[in-house]
Design a protein around this motif. Sequence first.
Motif, PDB file in Angstrom:
ATOM      1  N   UNK A  16      35.422  53.222  69.448  1.00 11.84           N
ATOM      2  CA  UNK A  16      36.751  52.766  69.842  1.00 11.84           C
ATOM      3  C   UNK A  16      36.695  51.854  71.059  1.00 11.84           C
ATOM      4  N   UNK A  17      35.861  52.198  72.037  1.00 13.76           N
ATOM      5  CA  UNK A  17      35.719  51.346  73.220  1.00 13.76           C
ATOM      6  C   UNK A  17      35.138  49.990  72.841  1.00 13.76           C
ATOM      7  N   UNK A  18      34.129  49.990  71.964  1.00 18.20           N
ATOM      8  CA  UNK A  18      33.553  48.729  71.499  1.00 18.20           C
ATOM      9  C   UNK A  18      34.581  47.868  70.789  1.00 18.20           C
ATOM     10  N   UNK A  19      35.411  48.492  69.952  1.00 16.46           N
ATOM     11  CA  UNK A  19      36.447  47.737  69.252  1.00 16.46           C
ATOM     12  C   UNK A  19      37.449  47.134  70.227  1.00 16.46           C
ATOM     13  N   UNK A  40      28.782  52.195  69.399  1.00 16.70           N
ATOM     14  CA  UNK A  40      29.515  51.305  70.300  1.00 16.70           C
ATOM     15  C   UNK A  40      29.280  49.842  69.924  1.00 16.70           C
ATOM     16  N   UNK A  41      28.025  49.498  69.618  1.00 17.58           N
ATOM     17  CA  UNK A  41      27.709  48.127  69.197  1.00 17.58           C
ATOM     18  C   UNK A  41      28.379  47.808  67.859  1.00 17.58           C
ATOM     19  N   UNK A  99      27.301  40.582  61.546  1.00 16.55           N
ATOM     20  CA  UNK A  99      25.879  40.890  61.679  1.00 16.55           C
ATOM     21  C   UNK A  99      25.618  41.868  62.805  1.00 16.55           C
ATOM     22  N   UNK A 100      26.331  41.698  63.927  1.00 13.12           N
ATOM     23  CA  UNK A 100      26.198  42.633  65.038  1.00 13.12           C
ATOM     24  C   UNK A 100      26.654  44.032  64.624  1.00 13.12           C
ATOM     25  N   UNK A 101      27.750  44.100  63.856  1.00 10.32           N
ATOM     26  CA  UNK A 101      28.223  45.388  63.373  1.00 10.32           C
ATOM     27  C   UNK A 101      27.216  46.067  62.468  1.00 10.32           C
ATOM     28  N   UNK A 135      30.504  59.369  69.456  1.00  8.45           N
ATOM     29  CA  UNK A 135      30.463  58.425  68.340  1.00  8.45           C
ATOM     30  C   UNK A 135      31.810  57.746  68.167  1.00  8.45           C
ATOM     31  N   UNK A 136      32.872  58.539  68.212  1.00 12.34           N
ATOM     32  CA  UNK A 136      34.224  57.995  68.075  1.00 12.34           C
ATOM     33  C   UNK A 136      34.627  57.214  69.316  1.00 12.34           C
ATOM     34  N   UNK A 137      34.349  57.785  70.481  1.00 13.42           N
ATOM     35  CA  UNK A 137      34.715  57.122  71.732  1.00 13.42           C
ATOM     36  C   UNK A 137      33.993  55.784  71.881  1.00 13.42           C
TER      37      UNK A 137
END
Length: 396
Positions: free
Chosen positions: A259-262, A310-311, A287-289, A254-256
């Motif tokens: 963070x990768x998405x950001x 991730x999204x 909206x995507x968030x 969840x964290x990984x």
Amino acid sequence: MMHRERPGGIGVGTSRAAWQARAVFFLNGLVCASYIASLPALKGVFRLDDGALGGVGFAFAFAALVGMQAMGPLTAAVGAGTVLRVSLAALPLLLIALPSARGLGGLLVAVGAFGAVHGATDAAMNVYAVGIERAHGRRLVNSCHAAWSASAVVASLAMGVTTAAGLDLRVRTTVVAAIALAGGMVVASTLTAGDPVRPRRRGVRTRRGRWPRSLIVWGLAGTALMVCDGGVLGWGAVMLHDGRGASLALSAGAVTGFAVGQTAGRLVGDRLAHRYGAPALFLVAGGLGVCGLMVAVLMPEPAVAVAGFAVAGLGMSVLLPLLFSAVGRAASDDADSGLLVTRFTGFVYTGILLGPAVLGVAAGRVGIAVAMGMLVPVLAAVTIVAGRAMSSVPHT
């Protein structure tokens, strides 16, 4: 003051200033993430219980807020580059001092000093990046925040590997500090000459007491956004493990994933803002968030929830940098921009502190899944309100 935005991202004429700013963000993230990754070891070295460790965290946060708020008048007086020249040297040295402190009292003093300088650096580097945007009319803040995220990942992995190798905490922090200090000296030597936020001329007063309505709107939006961000980072893995029965390894996704998405979103955020405009990007990304967060909260399958996080990270990644840019572009001049950006940074940092705590209280009353679900309408409201307010900022 109108800021004509040139297409195509950072051009050849401004690339040096852009890389200077990114390097500052990278070095700050390297040192700050090393401190965070060292907290478990510091707890053991000083034999702290959970309450004492919480006190250490509070000392860091309170000092960081004080350091941030002091930066507005200081950058207006001497320039953001001058502040960064000092803080880039001081921050690594203070990192070394942490494991060498004497007792809990000494640790609190050292952490307080470290937090104050970190807060000053955090505010000044955002002022510096926004100042480059104002001076050259090209977006930069997203890529700077991407550099910070990347360095935090590097530092966390490095500290984990060296811990597993059995290196002493003092050795680990000294190595990180030496690298950060060497890099900081190289970068600092070039900052002041091209300082995009120059000292205000003598006899010209800053508008310290004035809080524009737009700053309050964006400040509250930034606070709420960071509540969502901190909530995901602090409780996303807990929700998957406790509420969905996921393994510890999968729960960490969840964290990984977030963070990768950001990081990925921030790498392309400046180009997308150039092409489609900040207001449109803010609304679409928000909206995507929201959609990603809904998937993470509602889907019972942990692997699907990880993808949702991730999204969510991808969508939320550009929101805060766009708010920083909007605050800076709404200012009347560079010195006023510095004041407004540091005030906005204080709002944001308050949200970072409140997020995990607020979500923890809510989780104790209604359960972690419902508490995480409450972040969805908060993020939706931020997207709509701040996105509409952003339309009033001159971008062309």
